[in-house]
Design a protein around this motif. Sequence first.
Motif, PDB file in Angstrom:
ATOM      1  N   GLY A  86     -64.809 -44.806 -18.946  1.00 25.61           N
ATOM      2  CA  GLY A  86     -64.740 -46.128 -18.366  1.00 25.61           C
ATOM      3  C   GLY A  86     -63.874 -47.072 -19.154  1.00 25.61           C
ATOM      4  N   GLY A  87     -64.030 -48.343 -18.835  1.00 24.15           N
ATOM      5  CA  GLY A  87     -63.213 -49.389 -19.430  1.00 24.15           C
ATOM      6  C   GLY A  87     -62.092 -49.764 -18.491  1.00 24.15           C
ATOM      7  N   ILE A  88     -61.176 -50.541 -18.988  1.00 23.99           N
ATOM      8  CA  ILE A  88     -60.023 -50.960 -18.209  1.00 23.99           C
ATOM      9  C   ILE A  88     -58.982 -49.847 -18.240  1.00 23.99           C
ATOM     10  CG2 ILE A  88     -58.149 -52.662 -18.103  1.00 23.99           C
ATOM     11  CD1 ILE A  88     -60.145 -54.691 -19.246  1.00 23.99           C
ATOM     12  N   ILE A  89     -58.329 -49.609 -17.115  1.00 17.97           N
ATOM     13  CA  ILE A  89     -57.283 -48.580 -17.056  1.00 17.97           C
ATOM     14  C   ILE A  89     -56.176 -48.966 -18.026  1.00 17.97           C
ATOM     15  CG2 ILE A  89     -55.512 -47.491 -15.626  1.00 17.97           C
ATOM     16  CD1 ILE A  89     -57.228 -47.978 -13.202  1.00 17.97           C
ATOM     17  N   PRO A  90     -55.802 -48.075 -18.930  1.00 15.15           N
ATOM     18  CA  PRO A  90     -54.710 -48.392 -19.859  1.00 15.15           C
ATOM     19  C   PRO A  90     -53.390 -48.547 -19.091  1.00 15.15           C
ATOM     20  CG  PRO A  90     -55.825 -46.356 -20.494  1.00 15.15           C
ATOM     21  CD  PRO A  90     -56.376 -46.767 -19.173  1.00 15.15           C
ATOM     22  N   THR A  91     -52.636 -49.589 -19.410  1.00 19.96           N
ATOM     23  CA  THR A  91     -51.350 -49.797 -18.731  1.00 19.96           C
ATOM     24  C   THR A  91     -50.394 -48.639 -18.990  1.00 19.96           C
ATOM     25  OG1 THR A  91     -50.555 -51.112 -20.590  1.00 19.96           O
ATOM     26  CG2 THR A  91     -51.567 -52.312 -18.764  1.00 19.96           C
ATOM     27  N   GLU A  92     -50.589 -47.930 -20.083  1.00 24.27           N
ATOM     28  CA  GLU A  92     -49.724 -46.789 -20.420  1.00 24.27           C
ATOM     29  C   GLU A  92     -49.822 -45.672 -19.385  1.00 24.27           C
ATOM     30  OE1 GLU A  92     -50.579 -49.136 -23.996  1.00 24.27           O
ATOM     31  OE2 GLU A  92     -51.906 -48.212 -22.535  1.00 24.27           O
ATOM     32  N   LEU A  93     -50.857 -45.690 -18.569  1.00 24.28           N
ATOM     33  CA  LEU A  93     -50.976 -44.685 -17.510  1.00 24.28           C
ATOM     34  C   LEU A  93     -49.762 -44.749 -16.582  1.00 24.28           C
ATOM     35  CD1 LEU A  93     -52.899 -42.482 -16.520  1.00 24.28           C
ATOM     36  CD2 LEU A  93     -53.997 -44.177 -15.083  1.00 24.28           C
TER      37      LEU A  93
ATOM     38  N   ILE B  87     -57.257 -53.518 -11.178  1.00 24.19           N
ATOM     39  CA  ILE B  87     -56.397 -52.352 -11.000  1.00 24.19           C
ATOM     40  C   ILE B  87     -55.041 -52.767 -11.561  1.00 24.19           C
ATOM     41  CG2 ILE B  87     -55.257 -50.828  -9.345  1.00 24.19           C
ATOM     42  CD1 ILE B  87     -57.691 -51.270  -7.493  1.00 24.19           C
ATOM     43  N   VAL B  88     -54.576 -52.072 -12.571  1.00 25.15           N
ATOM     44  CA  VAL B  88     -53.361 -52.495 -13.269  1.00 25.15           C
ATOM     45  C   VAL B  88     -52.118 -52.270 -12.407  1.00 25.15           C
ATOM     46  CG1 VAL B  88     -54.345 -52.242 -15.573  1.00 25.15           C
ATOM     47  CG2 VAL B  88     -53.210 -50.289 -14.513  1.00 25.15           C
ATOM     48  N   THR B  89     -51.197 -53.224 -12.478  1.00 28.91           N
ATOM     49  CA  THR B  89     -49.978 -53.156 -11.673  1.00 28.91           C
ATOM     50  C   THR B  89     -49.115 -51.958 -12.043  1.00 28.91           C
ATOM     51  OG1 THR B  89     -48.805 -54.612 -13.211  1.00 28.91           O
ATOM     52  CG2 THR B  89     -49.917 -55.657 -11.353  1.00 28.91           C
ATOM     53  N   GLU B  90     -49.250 -51.468 -13.266  1.00 26.29           N
ATOM     54  CA  GLU B  90     -48.437 -50.334 -13.729  1.00 26.29           C
ATOM     55  C   GLU B  90     -48.667 -49.076 -12.912  1.00 26.29           C
ATOM     56  OE1 GLU B  90     -48.433 -53.323 -16.914  1.00 26.29           O
ATOM     57  OE2 GLU B  90     -50.014 -52.474 -15.670  1.00 26.29           O
ATOM     58  N   LEU B  91     -49.789 -48.989 -12.194  1.00 28.29           N
ATOM     59  CA  LEU B  91     -50.000 -47.821 -11.334  1.00 28.29           C
ATOM     60  C   LEU B  91     -48.925 -47.738 -10.256  1.00 28.29           C
ATOM     61  CD1 LEU B  91     -53.881 -47.596 -10.827  1.00 28.29           C
ATOM     62  CD2 LEU B  91     -52.443 -46.441 -12.509  1.00 28.29           C
TER      63      LEU B  91
ATOM     64  N   GLY C 248     -47.786 -50.788  -3.335  1.00 31.65           N
ATOM     65  CA  GLY C 248     -46.986 -50.529  -2.132  1.00 31.65           C
ATOM     66  C   GLY C 248     -45.784 -49.650  -2.398  1.00 31.65           C
ATOM     67  N   SER C 249     -45.381 -49.527  -3.671  1.00 32.69           N
ATOM     68  CA  SER C 249     -44.220 -48.687  -3.989  1.00 32.69           C
ATOM     69  C   SER C 249     -44.591 -47.209  -4.137  1.00 32.69           C
ATOM     70  CB  SER C 249     -43.543 -49.191  -5.265  1.00 32.69           C
ATOM     71  OG  SER C 249     -44.410 -49.066  -6.368  1.00 32.69           O
ATOM     72  N   LEU C 250     -45.826 -46.861  -3.872  1.00 29.70           N
ATOM     73  CA  LEU C 250     -46.252 -45.456  -3.952  1.00 29.70           C
ATOM     74  C   LEU C 250     -45.934 -44.759  -2.626  1.00 29.70           C
ATOM     75  CD1 LEU C 250     -49.675 -46.004  -5.787  1.00 29.70           C
ATOM     76  CD2 LEU C 250     -47.423 -45.511  -6.772  1.00 29.70           C
ATOM     77  N   TRP C 251     -44.663 -44.565  -2.369  1.00 22.12           N
ATOM     78  CA  TRP C 251     -44.149 -44.084  -1.083  1.00 22.12           C
ATOM     79  C   TRP C 251     -44.734 -42.756  -0.639  1.00 22.12           C
ATOM     80  CZ3 TRP C 251     -41.736 -48.366  -0.218  1.00 22.12           C
ATOM     81  CH2 TRP C 251     -40.995 -48.980  -1.220  1.00 22.12           C
ATOM     82  N   ASN C 252     -45.124 -41.924  -1.566  1.00 21.93           N
ATOM     83  CA  ASN C 252     -45.548 -40.565  -1.225  1.00 21.93           C
ATOM     84  C   ASN C 252     -47.037 -40.425  -0.942  1.00 21.93           C
ATOM     85  OD1 ASN C 252     -42.982 -39.214  -1.504  1.00 21.93           O
ATOM     86  ND2 ASN C 252     -43.152 -39.679  -3.679  1.00 21.93           N
TER      87      ASN C 252
END
Length: 157
Positions: free
Chosen positions: A12-19, A39-43, A68-72
Amino acid sequence: IQELRLAGSGMGGIIPTELGLMTNLQRLDLGFSNFNGPIVTELGKLTNLFYLALNDCKFTGTVPAELGSLWNLTRIQLQDNKLTGTIPDAFGKWANLETLVIDGNKFTGEAPPAVCDLRNDRLTRFIATCSRDGSPGFLCERPRCCTVCRQAIDDPF
């Protein structure tokens, strides 16, 4: 790494932006875990994703438009969190989307027309918690948009 499954892991915790640096990911499953916060924008940088499961956690805030940029994407599960705000119009760019599950949150506004238009293509499953009888909440009134409109349960979070 093409697949990261932490579902039910108890992590748990906050999603690391490094993901967001794991740009080869095709499948990310963090469902049924103790992740929380926004939900971090880096996703949105994970443009090779076809499956994203962030369900049954404790995510809060709005859904970043950067997703929205997750086209696939063919499947996205955001259900049973504490998400608020509107569904980004950018979600209508997901031409390959087959499943969108957002119920169990506190979304407001209407289903974006571009998302509803996906129902004419591949989107066969769109599940939301919908407002009824003019009460505030998420509206899915366009014909054939949501495939299932669940009734909101009074939950103060």
